[in-house]
Design a protein around this motif. Structure first.
Motif, PDB file in Angstrom:
ATOM      1  N   GLU A  39       0.831  -1.210   0.000  1.00  0.00           N
ATOM      2  CA  GLU A  39       0.000   0.000   0.000  1.00  0.00           C
ATOM      3  C   GLU A  39       0.865   1.259   0.000  1.00  0.00           C
ATOM      4  O   GLU A  39       0.542   2.243  -0.673  1.00  0.00           O
ATOM      5  CB  GLU A  39      -0.955   0.006   1.191  1.00  0.00           C
ATOM      6  N   GLN A  40       1.954   1.233   0.752  1.00  0.00           N
ATOM      7  CA  GLN A  40       2.853   2.387   0.779  1.00  0.00           C
ATOM      8  C   GLN A  40       3.484   2.607  -0.592  1.00  0.00           C
ATOM      9  O   GLN A  40       3.602   3.744  -1.060  1.00  0.00           O
ATOM     10  CB  GLN A  40       3.931   2.199   1.836  1.00  0.00           C
ATOM     11  N   VAL A  41       3.877   1.528  -1.239  1.00  0.00           N
ATOM     12  CA  VAL A  41       4.476   1.640  -2.576  1.00  0.00           C
ATOM     13  C   VAL A  41       3.442   2.197  -3.557  1.00  0.00           C
ATOM     14  O   VAL A  41       3.758   3.077  -4.366  1.00  0.00           O
ATOM     15  CB  VAL A  41       5.029   0.280  -3.053  1.00  0.00           C
ATOM     16  N   LYS A  42       2.203   1.725  -3.475  1.00  0.00           N
ATOM     17  CA  LYS A  42       1.143   2.251  -4.339  1.00  0.00           C
ATOM     18  C   LYS A  42       0.957   3.755  -4.118  1.00  0.00           C
ATOM     19  O   LYS A  42       0.759   4.507  -5.071  1.00  0.00           O
ATOM     20  CB  LYS A  42      -0.177   1.534  -4.079  1.00  0.00           C
ATOM     21  N   GLY A  43       1.004   4.173  -2.868  1.00  0.00           N
ATOM     22  CA  GLY A  43       0.876   5.595  -2.550  1.00  0.00           C
ATOM     23  C   GLY A  43       2.012   6.423  -3.127  1.00  0.00           C
ATOM     24  O   GLY A  43       1.787   7.486  -3.714  1.00  0.00           O
ATOM     25  N   HIS A  44       3.225   5.916  -2.976  1.00  0.00           N
ATOM     26  CA  HIS A  44       4.390   6.615  -3.538  1.00  0.00           C
ATOM     27  C   HIS A  44       4.270   6.691  -5.053  1.00  0.00           C
ATOM     28  O   HIS A  44       4.568   7.727  -5.648  1.00  0.00           O
ATOM     29  CB  HIS A  44       5.687   5.890  -3.162  1.00  0.00           C
ATOM     30  N   GLN A  45       3.847   5.603  -5.676  1.00  0.00           N
ATOM     31  CA  GLN A  45       3.708   5.578  -7.133  1.00  0.00           C
ATOM     32  C   GLN A  45       2.661   6.586  -7.582  1.00  0.00           C
ATOM     33  O   GLN A  45       2.848   7.277  -8.581  1.00  0.00           O
ATOM     34  CB  GLN A  45       3.345   4.177  -7.624  1.00  0.00           C
ATOM     35  N   ALA A  46       1.560   6.683  -6.844  1.00  0.00           N
ATOM     36  CA  ALA A  46       0.511   7.641  -7.191  1.00  0.00           C
ATOM     37  C   ALA A  46       1.041   9.072  -7.132  1.00  0.00           C
ATOM     38  O   ALA A  46       0.739   9.892  -8.009  1.00  0.00           O
ATOM     39  CB  ALA A  46      -0.686   7.470  -6.265  1.00  0.00           C
ATOM     40  N   VAL A  47       1.829   9.370  -6.110  1.00  0.00           N
ATOM     41  CA  VAL A  47       2.418  10.710  -5.989  1.00  0.00           C
ATOM     42  C   VAL A  47       3.365  10.976  -7.160  1.00  0.00           C
ATOM     43  O   VAL A  47       3.318  12.048  -7.777  1.00  0.00           O
ATOM     44  CB  VAL A  47       3.143  10.881  -4.637  1.00  0.00           C
ATOM     45  N   HIS A  48       4.190  10.005  -7.498  1.00  0.00           N
ATOM     46  CA  HIS A  48       5.098  10.157  -8.636  1.00  0.00           C
ATOM     47  C   HIS A  48       4.307  10.428  -9.912  1.00  0.00           C
ATOM     48  O   HIS A  48       4.671  11.306 -10.703  1.00  0.00           O
ATOM     49  CB  HIS A  48       5.958   8.899  -8.817  1.00  0.00           C
ATOM     50  N   ASP A  49       3.240   9.671 -10.118  1.00  0.00           N
ATOM     51  CA  ASP A  49       2.419   9.843 -11.317  1.00  0.00           C
ATOM     52  C   ASP A  49       1.800  11.236 -11.368  1.00  0.00           C
ATOM     53  O   ASP A  49       1.764  11.870 -12.430  1.00  0.00           O
ATOM     54  CB  ASP A  49       1.326   8.778 -11.379  1.00  0.00           C
ATOM     55  N   LEU A  50       1.316  11.738 -10.230  1.00  0.00           N
ATOM     56  CA  LEU A  50       0.731  13.076 -10.186  1.00  0.00           C
ATOM     57  C   LEU A  50       1.769  14.153 -10.503  1.00  0.00           C
ATOM     58  O   LEU A  50       1.473  15.114 -11.213  1.00  0.00           O
ATOM     59  CB  LEU A  50       0.114  13.343  -8.813  1.00  0.00           C
ATOM     60  N   ILE A  51       2.958  13.978  -9.974  1.00  0.00           N
ATOM     61  CA  ILE A  51       4.029  14.952 -10.234  1.00  0.00           C
ATOM     62  C   ILE A  51       4.362  14.972 -11.720  1.00  0.00           C
ATOM     63  O   ILE A  51       4.497  16.044 -12.328  1.00  0.00           O
ATOM     64  CB  ILE A  51       5.271  14.643  -9.386  1.00  0.00           C
ATOM     65  N   ILE A  52       4.459  13.814 -12.315  1.00  0.00           N
ATOM     66  CA  ILE A  52       4.768  13.735 -13.748  1.00  0.00           C
ATOM     67  C   ILE A  52       3.634  14.343 -14.558  1.00  0.00           C
ATOM     68  O   ILE A  52       3.867  15.128 -15.488  1.00  0.00           O
ATOM     69  CB  ILE A  52       5.034  12.276 -14.163  1.00  0.00           C
ATOM     70  N   ASP A  53       2.386  14.007 -14.210  1.00  0.00           N
ATOM     71  CA  ASP A  53       1.239  14.570 -14.923  1.00  0.00           C
ATOM     72  C   ASP A  53       1.223  16.087 -14.826  1.00  0.00           C
ATOM     73  O   ASP A  53       0.970  16.779 -15.814  1.00  0.00           O
ATOM     74  CB  ASP A  53      -0.073  14.007 -14.373  1.00  0.00           C
ATOM     75  N   GLN A  54       1.495  16.620 -13.646  1.00  0.00           N
ATOM     76  CA  GLN A  54       1.512  18.067 -13.460  1.00  0.00           C
ATOM     77  C   GLN A  54       2.597  18.704 -14.315  1.00  0.00           C
ATOM     78  O   GLN A  54       2.381  19.728 -14.944  1.00  0.00           O
ATOM     79  CB  GLN A  54       1.731  18.429 -11.982  1.00  0.00           C
ATOM     80  N   GLY A  55       3.760  18.072 -14.344  1.00  0.00           N
ATOM     81  CA  GLY A  55       4.851  18.590 -15.170  1.00  0.00           C
ATOM     82  C   GLY A  55       4.491  18.611 -16.642  1.00  0.00           C
ATOM     83  O   GLY A  55       4.800  19.568 -17.363  1.00  0.00           O
ATOM     84  N   LEU A  56       3.807  17.568 -17.103  1.00  0.00           N
ATOM     85  CA  LEU A  56       3.395  17.521 -18.508  1.00  0.00           C
ATOM     86  C   LEU A  56       2.357  18.599 -18.815  1.00  0.00           C
ATOM     87  O   LEU A  56       2.397  19.226 -19.875  1.00  0.00           O
ATOM     88  CB  LEU A  56       2.832  16.143 -18.844  1.00  0.00           C
ATOM     89  N   LEU A  57       1.430  18.809 -17.890  1.00  0.00           N
ATOM     90  CA  LEU A  57       0.427  19.858 -18.091  1.00  0.00           C
ATOM     91  C   LEU A  57       1.080  21.233 -18.176  1.00  0.00           C
ATOM     92  O   LEU A  57       0.709  22.062 -19.015  1.00  0.00           O
ATOM     93  CB  LEU A  57      -0.610  19.831 -16.966  1.00  0.00           C
ATOM     94  N   GLU A  58       2.059  21.466 -17.314  1.00  0.00           N
ATOM     95  CA  GLU A  58       2.757  22.757 -17.338  1.00  0.00           C
ATOM     96  C   GLU A  58       3.536  22.925 -18.634  1.00  0.00           C
ATOM     97  O   GLU A  58       3.549  24.008 -19.221  1.00  0.00           O
ATOM     98  CB  GLU A  58       3.679  22.870 -16.127  1.00  0.00           C
ATOM     99  N   LEU A  59       4.154  21.867 -19.096  1.00  0.00           N
ATOM    100  CA  LEU A  59       4.906  21.921 -20.352  1.00  0.00           C
ATOM    101  C   LEU A  59       3.970  22.203 -21.521  1.00  0.00           C
ATOM    102  O   LEU A  59       4.269  23.032 -22.383  1.00  0.00           O
ATOM    103  CB  LEU A  59       5.663  20.605 -20.567  1.00  0.00           C
ATOM    104  N   LYS A  60       2.833  21.535 -21.557  1.00  0.00           N
ATOM    105  CA  LYS A  60       1.858  21.771 -22.623  1.00  0.00           C
ATOM    106  C   LYS A  60       1.379  23.218 -22.623  1.00  0.00           C
ATOM    107  O   LYS A  60       1.242  23.833 -23.675  1.00  0.00           O
ATOM    108  CB  LYS A  60       0.660  20.836 -22.470  1.00  0.00           C
ATOM    109  N   LYS A  62       3.015  25.827 -21.525  1.00  0.00           N
ATOM    110  CA  LYS A  62       4.107  26.682 -22.006  1.00  0.00           C
ATOM    111  C   LYS A  62       4.242  26.588 -23.511  1.00  0.00           C
ATOM    112  O   LYS A  62       4.466  27.596 -24.195  1.00  0.00           O
ATOM    113  CB  LYS A  62       5.428  26.280 -21.336  1.00  0.00           C
ATOM    114  N   MET A  63       4.094  25.387 -24.041  1.00  0.00           N
ATOM    115  CA  MET A  63       4.209  25.208 -25.488  1.00  0.00           C
ATOM    116  C   MET A  63       3.064  25.898 -26.208  1.00  0.00           C
ATOM    117  O   MET A  63       3.257  26.453 -27.303  1.00  0.00           O
ATOM    118  CB  MET A  63       4.254  23.719 -25.827  1.00  0.00           C
ATOM    119  N   LYS A  64       1.883  25.877 -25.624  1.00  0.00           N
ATOM    120  CA  LYS A  64       0.721  26.521 -26.218  1.00  0.00           C
ATOM    121  C   LYS A  64       0.898  28.033 -26.253  1.00  0.00           C
ATOM    122  O   LYS A  64       0.414  28.709 -27.164  1.00  0.00           O
ATOM    123  CB  LYS A  64      -0.517  26.167 -25.408  1.00  0.00           C
ATOM    124  N   ALA A  65       1.584  28.543 -25.250  1.00  0.00           N
ATOM    125  CA  ALA A  65       1.794  29.994 -25.153  1.00  0.00           C
ATOM    126  C   ALA A  65       2.720  30.512 -26.238  1.00  0.00           C
ATOM    127  O   ALA A  65       2.714  31.702 -26.534  1.00  0.00           O
ATOM    128  CB  ALA A  65       2.342  30.347 -23.772  1.00  0.00           C
TER     129      ALA A  65
END
Length: 66
Positions: A39-60, A62-65
């Motif tokens: 369960e702890q590993v799943k939680g860590h993985q979820a946080v990692h996934d959210l961080i990556i998703d947020q980074g991709l959204l920010e990159l998109k 910036k590219m749109k701008a």
């Protein structure tokens, strides 16, 4: 180092693929036997996934701008 920090570090290294062969095998065995750790590993993985998703959204945005 406090035990919870050691576990945190181990989980992070596991998710990043930074464990040695022996460490990885040991961690996998422990993971199989310990539902709480899974369960702890799943939680860590979820946080990692959210961080990556947020980074991709920010990159998109910036590219749109441009």
């Amino acid at each position: 180092m406090r035990p919870e920090y050691v576990k945190y570090d181990l989980i992070e290294r596991y998710l990043k693929g930074e464990l040695s062969g022996t460490e990885y095998a040991d961690f996998e065995r422990t993971l199989e036997a310990d539902a709480s750790l899974r369960e702890q590993v799943k939680g860590h993985q979820a946080v990692h996934d959210l961080i990556i998703d947020q980074g991709l959204l920010e990159l998109k945005a910036k590219m749109k701008a441009y």
